[in-house]
Design a protein around this motif. Structure first.
Motif, PDB file in Angstrom:
ATOM      1  N   UNK A   1      50.061  11.969  14.715  1.00  0.00           N
ATOM      2  CA  UNK A   1      49.512  13.081  15.482  1.00  0.00           C
ATOM      3  C   UNK A   1      50.482  14.267  15.469  1.00  0.00           C
TER       4      UNK A   1
ATOM      5  N   UNK B   1      52.376  14.912  13.102  1.00  0.00           N
ATOM      6  CA  UNK B   1      52.318  15.485  11.753  1.00  0.00           C
ATOM      7  C   UNK B   1      51.060  16.316  11.546  1.00  0.00           C
ATOM      8  N   UNK B   2      50.235  16.404  12.609  1.00  0.00           N
ATOM      9  CA  UNK B   2      49.045  17.248  12.519  1.00  0.00           C
ATOM     10  C   UNK B   2      47.816  16.531  11.998  1.00  0.00           C
ATOM     11  N   UNK B   3      47.816  15.203  12.125  1.00  0.00           N
ATOM     12  CA  UNK B   3      46.688  14.431  11.585  1.00  0.00           C
ATOM     13  C   UNK B   3      45.978  13.663  12.689  1.00  0.00           C
ATOM     14  N   UNK B   4      44.949  12.929  12.304  1.00  0.00           N
ATOM     15  CA  UNK B   4      44.347  11.979  13.220  1.00  0.00           C
ATOM     16  C   UNK B   4      45.398  10.930  13.576  1.00  0.00           C
ATOM     17  N   UNK B   5      45.337  10.432  14.807  1.00  0.00           N
ATOM     18  CA  UNK B   5      46.383   9.494  15.250  1.00  0.00           C
ATOM     19  C   UNK B   5      46.079   8.082  14.773  1.00  0.00           C
ATOM     20  N   UNK B   6      46.027   7.871  13.465  1.00  0.00           N
ATOM     21  CA  UNK B   6      45.812   6.531  12.937  1.00  0.00           C
ATOM     22  C   UNK B   6      47.153   5.802  12.852  1.00  0.00           C
TER      23      UNK B   6
ATOM     24  N   UNK C   1      40.889   3.669  17.486  1.00  0.00           N
ATOM     25  CA  UNK C   1      40.950   4.754  16.505  1.00  0.00           C
ATOM     26  C   UNK C   1      39.990   4.509  15.351  1.00  0.00           C
TER      27      UNK C   1
END
Ligand SMILES: Cc1cc2nc3c(=O)[nH]c(=O)nc-3n(C[C@H](O)[C@H](O)[C@H](O)COP(=O)(O)O)c2cc1C
Ligand code: SF4
Ligand code: FES
Lengths: 161, 462
Positions: free
Chosen positions: B193, B195-200, B379
């Motif tokens: 998250x 890193x700017x992504x979905x929190x997978x 998620x």
């Protein structure tokens, strides 16, 4: 593109991006800044952020759809979030939510954000707001309210002009 | 008499105490940092330590265990950090506070933000970190503002920035806001998250944050309260810190108490120095149940912890001074509130959140509530978790809405057993443990509910 970001917000956004060694990291903070200013994240905003961070619009779009706080449509002027989770349920938050929906003429059984016809209020059930000791709790925009009774809540709403 | 021991929350609720730096400095703030910056390397038992290595050893010796959920040794976690990769090392403060029942980090952030910042600066210094983040949940907009103000104040006083207090050490800390997803509390989801992504969440191995964390660099993720603990270890010394609490469960812990007690709230105790019963009934803490009510169940460590049923007894093993093991029978309410006792009793103290339910509680509805939370928050990467959490929630929904079946109890247990251990992250356990324990311990109620629904349907059909 008709989408315009005012200078002050643009400067704030440029500064935010410097907080990270990798631009993409700024995605969530930029989405917050945009949503706070425009009230929601439009398709144009997604494309604007993507260009700003040198990403594909898809990279931003998939973030918008993953995180519950981001919305792609405008909400009411006042957004009410009532906590749905266990400690608040034990403290009566489900009755509170029903009462508020009823007084706003909205459907308490519908999932997700709902907005009144006049666009003044939106309401939704959310998960634990980390204040379980003062259940039931709710937020009106950024303001936090604790140990809320229906009376108390209606009083708060009547002050939202 | 069991009472609070306020170390981290010592000032937070004091009259006239404010979150600004002036007030913090007046109360001895940033003196621990000054002490650290003056530390020199030393030799102990013929072993040479740099100042940083020595502080890391101190944290290990203090016995400090993570306050975010898993209770893992903080010093040990730091010792896993890959220091030879040549890559920068990052530190992230986990201020996601999203485990239902938990509201302790909020108190620190809102009332004493500089304590957290000082704890972070010290922890960063000890680990050669030059860039750190506070990952705060999206629903804390005010908390984020308070932290940003506090960081700006600290920058102005040169506790942050270049060449901190003329020590030659550089550090920058930024606030990063989440946006309403529980899974961002899981450390690898949090990193994605950030890193700017979905929190997978990432799979371990190989993605242990200590080696391949933020931007694939070594990364430390610690909870807010853990990082504050580090400041106090410096202030009082590791040995003194280790005398607080009980062996292997050292220091203090902020307990979040909610549900059916007279005085819900946050209480800081020496770990293990109060029992579950005292926390619920003693006038210094919960003050007991509401008039005329009896205890039904306790969730002892955040919503993911296995539930306890009133009246449960446990056989706990204890090591005697001569090394022999002794087994004792302990009542639920006599369990010391610490990491090890709750684990031996089959649950966990997790995030330190106790949710109390009295006999007015509809236990089926309570579990349905928690399962809906997990179904909403999965998620979606792993099939067992994504599908299973939804199936469990649906079954519990029908069971709590007059449409259940007697077989639902076994059906639920079957699904939960097929999730745990088969997923990328510990959310799999977090969503199945409540189901396994609630249905396991209150099976008669779940079955009776389903049976009654079946009967009502049969008579309706006839
Ligand atoms: C599903 C899930 C949710 C979590 N949520 C949180 C959280 O909200 N806050 C937190 O500090 N740790 C949370 N954790 C634990 C973190 O993964 C991590 O272990 C912790 O931040 C480490 O800090 P500590 O060692 O100082 O406790 C969560 C773990 C899981 C599996
Ligand atoms: S266990 Fe659940 S939350 Fe964790 S990675 Fe898998 S699907 Fe996501
Ligand atoms: S359950 Fe409502 S704030 Fe935690």
């Amino acid at each position: 593109m008709s989408f315009k970001v005012p200078k002050k917000l643009g400067d704030e956004i440029d500064e935010r991006i410097t907080h990270y060694p990798v631009k993409r990291s700024a995605t969530l903070m930029l989405l917050h800044a945009i949503q706070e200013h425009f009230g929601y994240v439009s398709q144009e905003a997604i494309e604007w952020i993507a260009a700003k961070l040198e990403l594909q619009p898809l990279n931003v779009y998939e973030v918008v759809t993953f995180y519950p706080m981001f919305r792609q449509e405008p909400a009411g002027k006042y957004v009410i979030k009532v906590c749905r989770t266990l400690s608040c349920m034990l403290g009566g938050s489900h009755d509170l939510f029903k009462d508020l929906c009823k007084s706003l003429k909205l459907d308490p059984n519908k999932h997700g954000l709902q907005t009144t016809k006049d666009g003044r209020f939106s309401i939704e059930f959310v998960e634990c707001l980390a204040s379980c000791g003062t259940a039931p709790v709710m937020m009106i925009n950024e303001d936090f309210h604790e140990a809320v009774t229906t009376e108390h809540a209606k009083g708060l709403l009547s002050k939202c002009k | 008499m069991p009472e609070e021991y306020r170390l981290i929350l010592k000032n937070a609720d004091a009259d006239g105490y404010t979150p600004d730096i002036k007030c913090y400095l007046k109360h001895g703030g940033y003196e621990a940092l000054a002490k650290v910056l003056k530390m020199r390397g030393r030799t102990v038992d013929d072993k040479k330590f740099t100042a940083q290595e020595y502080l890391r050893e101190e944290v290990k010796r203090s016995g400090l265990r993570g306050r975010g959920g898993a209770g893992f040794s903080c010093g040990l976690k730091w010792s896993f950090v890959d220091r030879r990769s040549g890559k920068p090392i990052y530190l992230i403060c986990n201020a996601d506070e999203s485990e239902p029942g938990t509201f302790k980090d909020r108190q620190i952030i809102h009332k004493d933000p500089h304590q957290l910042i000082e704890g972070m600066i010290i922890s960063c210094w000890a680990n050669d970190v030059n860039l750190a983040y506070i990952y705060i949940r999206g629903e804390f907009p005010e908390g984020a503002r308070i932290l940003e103000n506090a960081l700006a104040e600290a920058r102005k006083k040169n506790f942050l920035g270049k060449n901190i207090c003329d020590s030659g050490y550089d550090l920058e800390i930024h606030v990063h806001r989440g946006a309403g997803a529980y899974i961002c509390g899981e450390e690898t989801g949090l990193i994605e998250s950030l890193e700017g992504k979905r929190a997978y969440p990432r799979i371990k191995p190989p993605y242990f944050p200590a080696v391949l964390g933020l931007y694939m660099c070594p990364t430390i993720v610690n909870n807010v309260e853990t990082l504050c603990g580090v400041k106090h270890i410096v202030e009082m010394g590791a040995d003194k810190f280790a005398t607080l609490g009980t062996p292997n469960n050292t220091g203090t812990r902020i307990v979040s108490l909610s549900g059916h007690v007279k005085r819900p709230g946050y209480y800081e105790i020496e770990v293990g120095k109060a029992t579950l019963g005292e926390l619920i009934y003693h006038e210094n803490f919960g003050g007991g149940l509401r008039e005329g009510r009896t205890l039904k169940a306790i969730v002892p460590g955040g919503s993911s912890a296995k539930v306890f049923k009133a009246g449960e007894k446990f056989k706990l093993k204890k090591r005697l001074p001569d090394g022999k093991m002794e087994e004792n029978e302990v009542d639920l309410l006599d369990l010391p509130y610490d990491f090890d006792s709750l684990m031996s009793a089959g649950s966990m103290s997790g995030s330190g959140a106790i949710i109390v339910m009295d006999d007015s509680t509809d236990i089926v509805a309570a579990l349905a509530n928690l399962s809906e939370f997990y179904a909403h928050e999965s998620c979606g990467q792993c099939t067992p978790c994504r599908e299973g959490s939804l199936w469990m929630s649906k079954a519990l929904h029908r069971l709590s809405h007059g449409e259940g079946r007697k077989a639902d109890a076994d059906y639920l247990t079957g699904i939960a057993k097929n999730i745990q251990g088969r997923t990328i992250c510990a959310f799999g356990e977090a969503c199945s443990w409540p189901v396994l324990s609630f249905v396991g311990k209150f099976k008669d109620e779940f079955e009776a509910r389903g049976e009654a629904d079946e009967k009502a349907r049969d008579s309706g059909a006839a």
